[in-house]
Design a protein around this motif. Sequence first.
Motif: not given
Length: 395
Positions: A2-5, A118-121
Amino acid sequence: MAPGSALALMTLAHGLGALTALSVAPLAPFLLDALELSRLQAGLFLPAIYFGGVLMSLPAGWLADRLGVRWTLGLGQLLTGTMVVLAALAGGFPALLAFLVVGGFGFSALNPTTGKAIVEWFPARRRGMAMGIKQTGLTLGGLAAALALPPLALATTWRHALATAGVLSLASAALVAALYRPPATLAVVPAADRPRLAELGAFFRRPPVLVVFGCGLALSIAQSSVLAYLALYAKETFAVSAVAAGQFLALAQAGGTASRLAWGVISDRSFGGRRRPGVVASAVIGATAYALFSLGGVLPVWFAAVLALVAGAGAFGWVGLYFALVAEIGGPRYAGLLTGVATAFAWSGTLIGPPIFGLAREASGAYTAPWLILTAIAATVALVLPRLRPLVQRG
């Protein structure tokens, strides 16, 4: 994943990588005594890491776009950790310095890969906050190194402490290789369509992009000067103890950590995803603090301590927004490559900032001139950066 992970993993990797790379700074007094070094030699350890980083930052950004985040970051941290462990085993100063330079090659992968992740997620509306959180890894890693490694060196030896820092980077490399995966929605780019170094020419032909890179160099001159000289300035100007002087630097690091988080949130929620206003505000805050520091001993000690917190917000708060801006200029295709270029510019400022500050201090015999030089540098960024036309297309 997930993004948070992904964000948690990138922040941890940034923190452990910074702890390993910056470990030589708090251990410098131990190295000075054990290896019978001059103060000039002891002052070369941290620049050695960054020199290696400058040399390899562009290739590291290219590799991030070609190989992806997982392998480039994992291999970079593997190289840094291995070289720092070897540095702990080095028999003399030249070998130690050489291992640190090569370790800097791996350290150069840290910003391009974590920025690309960061850009990817994260979409643009959440990217500033995510980049700010990720960038706190640098200040927190440096803070952890300063707090943990000297007591460990006292209890054992400097070699054990330095090797421990190297092992932490090896552990981070293993975590990244085992856990990181790109978003499932991310399109797989055929090898023939991946970015090439020659394509950088299109960005270098855009003067506003060059100005952004130049602003990163300028702000890094101020940032590295604060890191290198704030504690010494406090000790010599306000006659405080060495421990209290170190607390001035800790306050600056705390201000920088808080401001990176705050500006990330503000840029997402109040500036519509625009990054430049926060960078400009950081420059203005820094310029104000540096100008007040130039007043020296007329400042009350309590006010100088508060000012250290403010100066840290100005000196360190811009970094997350800056790398978010650069990554967004490049877009998903060129985010790693352009972040590599931006890292080369920023770390070049780290190489030249402390010598400029130190030479101004020696030539003038006081701290007034070097602080005013930093004031002028930060003020120039604050005046120039807002004048650029829009650099990123917002949806």
